[in-house]
Design a protein around this motif. Structure first.
Motif, mmCIF file in Angstrom:
data_model
loop_
_atom_site.group_PDB
_atom_site.id
_atom_site.type_symbol
_atom_site.label_atom_id
_atom_site.label_comp_id
_atom_site.label_asym_id
_atom_site.label_seq_id
_atom_site.Cartn_x
_atom_site.Cartn_y
_atom_site.Cartn_z
ATOM 1 N N TYR A 64 34.430 50.897 24.022
ATOM 2 C CA TYR A 64 34.011 49.743 24.808
ATOM 3 C C TYR A 64 35.235 49.142 25.499
ATOM 4 C CZ TYR A 64 29.787 50.054 21.937
ATOM 5 O OH TYR A 64 28.655 50.499 21.298
ATOM 6 N N TYR A 65 35.066 48.792 26.768
ATOM 7 C CA TYR A 65 36.129 48.177 27.549
ATOM 8 C C TYR A 65 35.556 46.939 28.233
ATOM 9 C CZ TYR A 65 37.561 53.084 27.198
ATOM 10 O OH TYR A 65 37.842 54.348 26.734
ATOM 11 N N LYS A 66 36.270 45.850 28.156
ATOM 12 C CA LYS A 66 35.798 44.628 28.792
ATOM 13 C C LYS A 66 35.934 44.754 30.305
ATOM 14 C CE LYS A 66 36.325 39.598 28.649
ATOM 15 N NZ LYS A 66 34.901 39.373 28.381
ATOM 16 N N ARG A 67 34.845 44.525 31.002
ATOM 17 C CA ARG A 67 34.912 44.531 32.465
ATOM 18 C C ARG A 67 35.658 43.295 32.940
ATOM 19 N NH1 ARG A 67 30.017 43.888 36.906
ATOM 20 N NH2 ARG A 67 31.340 44.199 38.729
ATOM 21 N N ARG A 68 36.604 43.512 33.840
ATOM 22 C CA ARG A 68 37.372 42.391 34.373
ATOM 23 C C ARG A 68 36.546 41.682 35.445
ATOM 24 N NH1 ARG A 68 43.079 43.496 36.331
ATOM 25 N NH2 ARG A 68 42.103 45.016 37.704
ATOM 26 N N ILE A 69 36.554 40.360 35.419
ATOM 27 C CA ILE A 69 35.827 39.582 36.417
ATOM 28 C C ILE A 69 36.837 38.751 37.202
ATOM 29 C CG2 ILE A 69 34.046 37.845 36.809
ATOM 30 C CD1 ILE A 69 32.983 40.505 35.715
ATOM 31 N N PHE A 70 36.826 38.897 38.521
ATOM 32 C CA PHE A 70 37.721 38.126 39.381
ATOM 33 C C PHE A 70 36.999 36.883 39.885
ATOM 34 C CE2 PHE A 70 39.333 42.544 40.749
ATOM 35 C CZ PHE A 70 40.160 42.616 39.644
ATOM 36 N N LYS A 71 37.686 35.764 39.861
ATOM 37 C CA LYS A 71 37.114 34.557 40.458
ATOM 38 C C LYS A 71 36.967 34.728 41.962
ATOM 39 C CE LYS A 71 38.687 31.263 36.946
ATOM 40 N NZ LYS A 71 39.504 30.060 36.680
ATOM 41 N N SER A 76 40.704 42.262 45.746
ATOM 42 C CA SER A 76 41.177 43.641 45.789
ATOM 43 C C SER A 76 40.714 44.344 47.059
ATOM 44 C CB SER A 76 40.661 44.403 44.564
ATOM 45 O OG SER A 76 40.960 45.776 44.669
ATOM 46 N N ARG A 77 41.522 45.319 47.493
ATOM 47 C CA ARG A 77 41.096 46.159 48.612
ATOM 48 C C ARG A 77 40.010 47.133 48.174
ATOM 49 N NH1 ARG A 77 46.684 47.890 51.826
ATOM 50 N NH2 ARG A 77 47.274 45.770 52.470
ATOM 51 N N TYR A 80 34.640 45.565 44.791
ATOM 52 C CA TYR A 80 34.630 44.724 43.601
ATOM 53 C C TYR A 80 34.077 45.471 42.395
ATOM 54 C CZ TYR A 80 33.666 40.670 40.623
ATOM 55 O OH TYR A 80 33.636 39.776 39.586
ATOM 56 N N ILE A 81 33.026 46.282 42.605
ATOM 57 C CA ILE A 81 32.403 46.984 41.481
ATOM 58 C C ILE A 81 33.331 48.044 40.890
ATOM 59 C CG2 ILE A 81 30.057 46.531 42.276
ATOM 60 C CD1 ILE A 81 29.931 49.462 43.242
ATOM 61 N N VAL A 82 34.342 48.461 41.651
ATOM 62 C CA VAL A 82 35.328 49.435 41.156
ATOM 63 C C VAL A 82 36.532 48.720 40.561
ATOM 64 C CG1 VAL A 82 36.836 51.365 41.782
ATOM 65 C CG2 VAL A 82 34.589 51.121 42.883
ATOM 66 N N ALA A 83 37.032 47.703 41.267
ATOM 67 C CA ALA A 83 38.252 47.004 40.851
ATOM 68 C C ALA A 83 38.086 46.278 39.528
ATOM 69 C CB ALA A 83 38.682 46.015 41.932
ATOM 70 N N THR A 84 36.852 45.991 39.153
ATOM 71 C CA THR A 84 36.605 45.316 37.873
ATOM 72 C C THR A 84 36.397 46.316 36.728
ATOM 73 O OG1 THR A 84 34.252 45.157 38.487
ATOM 74 C CG2 THR A 84 35.643 43.227 38.918
ATOM 75 N N ARG A 85 36.508 47.609 37.047
ATOM 76 C CA ARG A 85 36.331 48.657 36.023
ATOM 77 C C ARG A 85 37.510 49.633 36.112
ATOM 78 N NH1 ARG A 85 31.096 47.708 38.162
ATOM 79 N NH2 ARG A 85 29.478 47.298 36.576
ATOM 80 N N ASN A 86 38.691 49.161 35.802
ATOM 81 C CA ASN A 86 39.878 50.012 35.968
ATOM 82 C C ASN A 86 40.897 49.835 34.856
ATOM 83 O OD1 ASN A 86 40.918 47.507 36.545
ATOM 84 N ND2 ASN A 86 41.711 48.024 38.583
#
Length: 387
Positions: A64-71, A76-77, A80-86
């Protein structure tokens, strides 16, 4: 470490409970592959859903990995659906062996082109043509900020999609999506959607209402439900049930204005299944024709007469199993034609013949395992007998 029975699956969310489109395909595919003897190493990006004992019992190992959420969703370039899963941790875990890797959607493809994975067999499951899907979300969104976000995300997804050149195999969920992807990429195959149905259980006979169901908090489902409430069933002498969570204020108001329409905003999966089976007509328009609508597959396995518009079934192969109507007048005329017609056993047999050939989880899992060169067990009993 080498094995011909092990497979990494990277999922955009925890795929259990399997209660909405994308995770349904993930869950029932990994369940079918496990039945074939494949050892699944499941990697889940987690947000809003707990860890699952069911998955841990099915899979060899679950991460399990915590998905990052950006305010700021434009931070990110990357989409969003990719940059929060890296998270870098996932790459470290993938590099512990040389097993094939299945990436569930562009969402999970941050590391697809990473040099450390150049020698790996990498499969991408495409649940949608994402930039088309997000552009469609933007078209129907009334909130200005969300509309701008969806258009921006569509643009970023279209650019990011080139990462698919690093995939060994691209598994499209519908024939239409397969043809679209083949225009730009090699190694594209059509792998039908996996789903919760083992057998066609539609009942002959009659019901006395029409049903539309779906997660009403999703823009395309809200749009379809509003279309039915305002343009098809308003001032029309036939009952409609709309079942699904998170209905909009506009939909609630439209339902209140029509005494023949009943809204069930708290209906759970089991209740919706019962409604699908009991309805005389399941009516499923859509105005977004990418991907494969799993609720249509459920209806054809479980329900009686099915009315759809062309966008719902175009090039899916399911056209002969449905009644197609593309505007309110055609839909009302089709409802009038079907409302007193008992659903015939001959139609059930027709569905069994087609769906068991083309939408069998067992058959499609075997095909997929062969494409990935996985060594699987000989099947001695049908997958649908295993719960």
């Amino acid at each position: 470490m080498t094995s011909d029975r092990d497979l990494h699956i990277i999922s955009f969310n925890v795929p259990y409970p399997a209660d909405y489109g994308g995770v349904i395909d993930v869950y029932y595919r990994l369940k079918a592959l496990t039945r074939l003897g494949v050892r699944i190493h499941l990697h889940c990006y987690q947000y809003g859903r707990p860890e699952s004992e069911v998955l841990e019992n099915l899979c060899h190992k679950v991460y399990y990995y915590k998905r990052r959420i950006f305010k700021d969703p434009f931070f990110s370039r990357q989409p969003y659906i990719v940059a929060t899963r890296n998270t870098p941790e996932i790459l470290q875990n993938l590099l512990k062996d040389d097993y094939p890797i299945l990436f569930e959607g562009l969402h999970c493809c941050h590391y697809l082109a990473h040099p450390a994975l150049n020698e790996r067999f990498k499969i991408v499951r495409m649940h949608n043509i994402e930039h088309i899907y997000y552009r469609s979300l933007a078209r129907i969104e009334s909130n200005i900020f969300k509309k701008y976000f969806f258009y921006s995300e569509a643009s970023r997804l279209k650019s990011f999609e080139k990462v698919l050149n690093s995939a060994s195999l691209i598994a499209a969920i519908s024939p239409d999506d397969s043809q679209t992807l083949k225009r730009n990429y090699n190694n594209v195959t059509y792998l039908p959607a996996f789903h919760a149905n083992d057998n066609v259980v539609a009942m002959p006979g009659n019901g006395d209402f029409a049903l539309y169901h779906g997660n009403l908090g999703i823009g395309e489902n809200n749009e379809a439900a509003l279309f039915l409430a305002k343009e098809v069933f308003k001032n029309f002498d036939y009952p409609l049930i709309i079942a699904g969570k998170n209905p909009s204020k506009e939909l609630k108001k439209a339902v209140e204005e029509s005494p023949n329409i009943n809204l069930l905003p708290k209906a759970e999966t089991s209740e919706i299944s019962n409604l699908i089976a009991a309805a005389q007509i399941n009516i499923l328009p859509t105005f977004q024709n990418t991907g494969m609508k799993l609720k249509l597959i459920n209806v054809l396995f479980q329900g009686r007469h099915c009315i759809v518009n062309d966008a719902m079934v175009h090039h899916t192969g399911l056209e002969p199993l449905c009644h197609i109507a593309d505007n309110p007048k055609e839909m009302r005329e089709t409802i009038i034609k079907l409302k007193d017609v008992a659903f015939p056993i001959e139609e059930i047999d027709k569905r069994k013949s087609y769906l068991n050939q083309h939408f069998s989880n067992e058959k499609n899992a075997i095909i997929f395992a062969g494409q990935v060169n996985l060594n699987i067990n000989e099947i001695t009993e049908p997958l649908h007998l295993v719960r």
